[in-house]
Design an enzyme around this catalytic site. Structure first.
Site, PDB file in Angstrom:
ATOM      1  N   VAL A  46       0.838  -1.194   0.000  1.00  0.00           N
ATOM      2  CA  VAL A  46       0.000   0.000   0.000  1.00  0.00           C
ATOM      3  C   VAL A  46       0.879   1.252   0.000  1.00  0.00           C
ATOM      4  CG1 VAL A  46      -1.765   1.311   1.271  1.00  0.00           C
ATOM      5  CG2 VAL A  46      -1.912  -1.183   1.153  1.00  0.00           C
ATOM      6  N   CYS A  47       2.002   1.202   0.706  1.00  0.00           N
ATOM      7  CA  CYS A  47       2.873   2.373   0.862  1.00  0.00           C
ATOM      8  C   CYS A  47       3.270   3.021  -0.463  1.00  0.00           C
ATOM      9  CB  CYS A  47       4.111   2.017   1.673  1.00  0.00           C
ATOM     10  SG  CYS A  47       3.734   1.447   3.350  1.00  0.00           S
ATOM     11  N   PRO A  48       3.729   2.260  -1.477  1.00  0.00           N
ATOM     12  CA  PRO A  48       4.123   2.940  -2.709  1.00  0.00           C
ATOM     13  C   PRO A  48       2.945   3.609  -3.425  1.00  0.00           C
ATOM     14  CG  PRO A  48       4.279   0.567  -2.986  1.00  0.00           C
ATOM     15  CD  PRO A  48       4.021   0.831  -1.530  1.00  0.00           C
ATOM     16  N   GLU A  50       0.456   5.108  -1.950  1.00  0.00           N
ATOM     17  CA  GLU A  50       0.235   6.369  -1.232  1.00  0.00           C
ATOM     18  C   GLU A  50       1.324   7.396  -1.554  1.00  0.00           C
ATOM     19  OE1 GLU A  50      -1.862   5.505   2.937  1.00  0.00           O
ATOM     20  OE2 GLU A  50       0.229   4.835   2.837  1.00  0.00           O
ATOM     21  N   LEU A  51       2.576   6.962  -1.495  1.00  0.00           N
ATOM     22  CA  LEU A  51       3.688   7.880  -1.751  1.00  0.00           C
ATOM     23  C   LEU A  51       3.652   8.391  -3.189  1.00  0.00           C
ATOM     24  CD1 LEU A  51       6.505   6.015   0.199  1.00  0.00           C
ATOM     25  CD2 LEU A  51       5.302   8.078   0.899  1.00  0.00           C
TER      26      LEU A  51
END
Length: 187
Positions: A46-48, A50-51
Site C-alpha cells: 500500500v505504501c508505494p 500512497e507515496l
C-alpha cells in the site's frame, strides 16, 4: 493524548531528496507549512501507492508553500534503494526521512513499539510548527492525497481568516462559517 495544537518535538534525521542524502531537523520545518506523511515500510504494498499519490500532488502542494516529508523507520539508504528501483517511488521529489531510531515516529505518536514500524499517519503542520490536522489509518487502508490537499487548503484558509471555519467537504472558494450565537441550532 492528542497531538493536535501541539508543537512538533525536536528531531534531527538523515533523509534522501533529489538524489542526495541530507540532514533534516525540526528547525528546517518551521517557517513554512509542512506535511509529515508516515508509512510502515519501504518495498511494501500500500505504501508505494500512497507515496506515488502524494508525488502526483507535490507540485500543487509546493505552490501552496507546503513541504512534504515522508517518514518510515527505514534508513535513508533504503529510501534511496527504493527510489532507484521503483518507477512509482522514482517520481518522488519530496524529502524521504529515515527514522531508524524511531524518535520521530514516537514524537508524532504513530510508532507501533512491538513492531518498530510507523502507522499510516498524516500531519499538517503550520509555519509555527503547530500540528493542525491528523489522520491515522490502519495498515490496510490507504490515504488520498487529493483529500490531503483539500485539508491543507482548509487549514491555510482558517489560519489566514481568524473567526471563520470550514464546514464539511469544504472546497477552496466555497462559503465558510463564522461561528456565533446566531448559528447555534440553525445549521
Amino acid at each position: 493524548m492528542s497531538v493536535i495544537n501541539t508543537e512538533i518535538k525536536p528531531f534531527t534525521a538523515q533523509a534522501f531528496k533529489d538524489g542526495e542524502f541530507i540532514t533534516v531537523s525540526d528547525t528546517d520545518v518551521k517557517g513554512k507549512w509542512a506535511v509529515f506523511f508516515f508509512y510502515p515500510a519501504d518495498f511494501t504494498f500500500v505504501c508505494p501507492t500512497e507515496l506515488g499519490d502524494v508525488a502526483d500532488h507535490y507540485e500543487e502542494l509546493q505552490k501552496l508553500g507546503v513541504e512534504v516529508y515522508s517518514v518510515s523507520t527505514d534508513t535513508h539508504f533504503t529510501h534511496k534503494a527504493w527510489h532507484d528501483s521503483s518507477e512509482t517511488i522514482g517520481k518522488i521529489k519530496y524529502t524521504m526521512i529515515g527514522d531508524p531510531t524511531m524518535q520521530i515516529s514516537r514524537n508524532f505518536e504513530v510508532l507501533r513499539e512491538d513492531q518498530g514500524l510507523a502507522n499510516r499517519g498524516t500531519f499538517i503542520v503550520d509555519p509555527q510548527g503547530i500540528i493542525q490536522a491528523v489522520e491515522i489509518t490502519a495498515e490496510g487502508i490507504g490515504r488520498n492525497a487529493a483529500d490531503l490537499l483539500r485539508k491543507v487548503k482548509a487549514a491555510q484558509y482558517v489560519a489566514a481568516h481568524p473567526g471563520e471555519v470550514c464546514p464539511a467537504k469544504w472546497e477552496e472558494g466555497e462559503a465558510t462559517l463564522a461561528p456565533s450565537l446566531d448559528l447555534v441550532g440553525k445549521i
